[in-house]
Design a protein around this motif. Structure first.
Motif, PDB file in Angstrom:
ATOM      1  N   GLY A   1      33.087 -14.784  -9.973  1.00  0.00           N
ATOM      2  CA  GLY A   1      31.782 -14.390 -10.515  1.00  0.00           C
ATOM      3  C   GLY A   1      31.157 -15.486 -11.350  1.00  0.00           C
ATOM      4  N   VAL A   2      31.952 -16.078 -12.242  1.00  0.00           N
ATOM      5  CA  VAL A   2      31.435 -17.154 -13.110  1.00  0.00           C
ATOM      6  C   VAL A   2      31.048 -18.370 -12.256  1.00  0.00           C
TER       7      VAL A   2
ATOM      8  N   ARG B   1      36.807 -12.404 -11.786  1.00  0.00           N
ATOM      9  CA  ARG B   1      35.977 -12.903 -12.884  1.00  0.00           C
ATOM     10  C   ARG B   1      35.635 -14.384 -12.671  1.00  0.00           C
TER      11      ARG B   1
ATOM     12  N   LEU C   1      27.794 -17.703 -10.623  1.00  0.00           N
ATOM     13  CA  LEU C   1      26.718 -17.789 -11.622  1.00  0.00           C
ATOM     14  C   LEU C   1      26.319 -19.240 -11.868  1.00  0.00           C
TER      15      LEU C   1
ATOM     16  N   VAL D   1      22.733 -21.039 -11.351  1.00  0.00           N
ATOM     17  CA  VAL D   1      21.968 -21.765 -12.385  1.00  0.00           C
ATOM     18  C   VAL D   1      21.548 -23.137 -11.849  1.00  0.00           C
TER      19      VAL D   1
ATOM     20  N   ALA E   1      21.125 -23.985  -8.723  1.00  0.00           N
ATOM     21  CA  ALA E   1      20.093 -23.783  -7.694  1.00  0.00           C
ATOM     22  C   ALA E   1      18.734 -23.538  -8.336  1.00  0.00           C
TER      23      ALA E   1
ATOM     24  N   ARG F   1      42.633 -12.748 -12.907  1.00  0.00           N
ATOM     25  CA  ARG F   1      41.251 -13.057 -13.254  1.00  0.00           C
ATOM     26  C   ARG F   1      40.461 -13.639 -12.082  1.00  0.00           C
TER      27      ARG F   1
END
Lengths: 54, 315
Positions: free
Chosen positions: A19-20, A16, A23, A27, A29, A13
């Motif tokens: 990536g999270v 993934r 993200l 958010v 920033a 994983r």
């Protein structure tokens, strides 16, 4: 040498999770940037209080 | 331990979903249309917006559009599994479960609406919420499986982004933003009906009441021509309003002549002719429709830029 062998789930994983992570950084920033813009523009300034002269 | 498990909902073996699979739930290609038209709506508005707030607004509108795409995939997983065009989407491919898509769609819908409201204004946020509602509930859940007019009415959902962009800047609605809405709204039916003509069996197999299935392929060709004529009148007329100008008008005239020519050719053809060249004219028309919309909104953007520089010739 690491004390415990990494579980294969972490490697499976990896993409993934990266990536999270990105993200979440994004958010943060955006919230920070919006706060800076809104505050410097004076969007959240309280109206000037008027003093009643006797 | 294995990275595959059986998905009883779709009857497929589920492989581990990657980050890209979750991103694919947001329909990135549809998102480009949403981002671009919302961007044009934002910049064409007379009120300037702080660049960072403008960037965030477009991002939240894109996330809202993506969220509605995820909810659409959650609801339509059964249809997607049957249609060749959509079989590789994350849910029918067994990579993401319907429940995950639903959770992502709902969470991102709430996030995008709340953040758009906080960053800009609550009218724009309300319009975004209505767009998500319209696409998911009115189009996906209600119209799509019920009426051959699904594309016509449902097209409104895709037409809202420029209005939201305009509302971000102005806090309201005006003739200009309604015109941008109408442009996308009238463009949607011929665009999708051309697709339905060359993706022949897909909609039949999925039992979706597309015009090609309920009224036949001849009627669909007639409808494409009629809607293209109406669209051409609207698109060229918009050139004489405040969002238009000489550049927009030149682009609109050229593209609408080409689009009308394509619709005319589709109308003249029958199924034997289309099958002989594997629906070449219909495919060309579909590709042209993509250029058509991007070029019209691009021209509106150029006109808005010229106006802001004081070089606008129309207003």
């Amino acid at each position: 040498m690491s004390l415990s062998k990494q579980h294969e789930l972490h490697t499976r994983r990896y993409g993934r999770n990266v990536g999270v992570g990105l993200l979440l950084v994004g958010v943060i920033a955006i919230v920070f940037g919006l706060t800076v813009v809104k505050v410097t523009r004076g969007d959240y300034e309280t109206p000037a209080t008027t003093t009643v002269q006797e | 331990m294995t990275d595959t498990s059986f998905n009883s909902q779709t009857g497929t073996y589920q492989t581990e979903a990657t980050f890209g699979d979750y991103f694919a739930l947001l329909k990135p290609r549809v998102m480009t249309l949403v981002v671009f038209t919302a961007f044009v709506g934002l910049l064409a508005a007379p009120t300037p917006v702080h660049p960072f707030i403008g960037f965030c607004a477009i991002l939240f509108i894109a996330i809202g559009g993506g969220a509605s795409g995820a909810l659409n995939m959650w609801w339509d997983a059964d249809i997607d599994a049957v249609m060749k065009r959509t079989q590789r989407r994350p849910i029918p491919a067994g990579k993401v479960t319907g429940d995950e898509a639903f959770a992502i769609g709902m969470a991102l819908s709430a996030f995008s609406v709340v953040f758009l409201g906080l960053a800009t204004n609550w009218f724009a946020a309300g319009l975004l919420a209505f767009t998500i509602f319209f696409y998911v509930v009115v189009y996906t859940m209600w119209l799509k499986r019920w009426t051959p007019q699904n594309i016509v009415i449902g097209g409104a959902a895709g037409a809202f982004p420029p209005m939201i962009g305009w509302a971000v800047a102005t806090g309201g609605v005006s003739v200009e933003s309604v015109l941008m809405f109408c442009l996308t709204f009238m463009w949607t039916p011929p665009h999708f009906w051309a697709l339905a003509l060359f993706m022949r069996k897909d909609y039949d197999n999925a039992d979706v009441p597309m015009l090609t299935v309920t009224h036949g392929r001849r009627a669909t060709r007639v409808h494409i021509l009629v809607y293209t004529i109406l669209l051409a009148i609207l698109a060229v007329a918009a050139g004489f309003t405040s969002i238009g100008g000489p550049i927009y008008l030149s682009v609109a005239v050229v593209l609408n002549v080409l689009f009308l020519r394509g619709a005319w050719q589709i109308w003249r053809r029958d199924e034997d002719m289309s099958e002989a060249d594997n629906f070449l004219t219909e495919r060309k028309f579909f590709k042209l429709s993509l250029l058509y919309l991007f070029a019209h909104f691009g021209a509106i953007l150029v006109e808005a830029g010229l106006d802001k520089l004081g070089w606008g010739l129309w207003a």
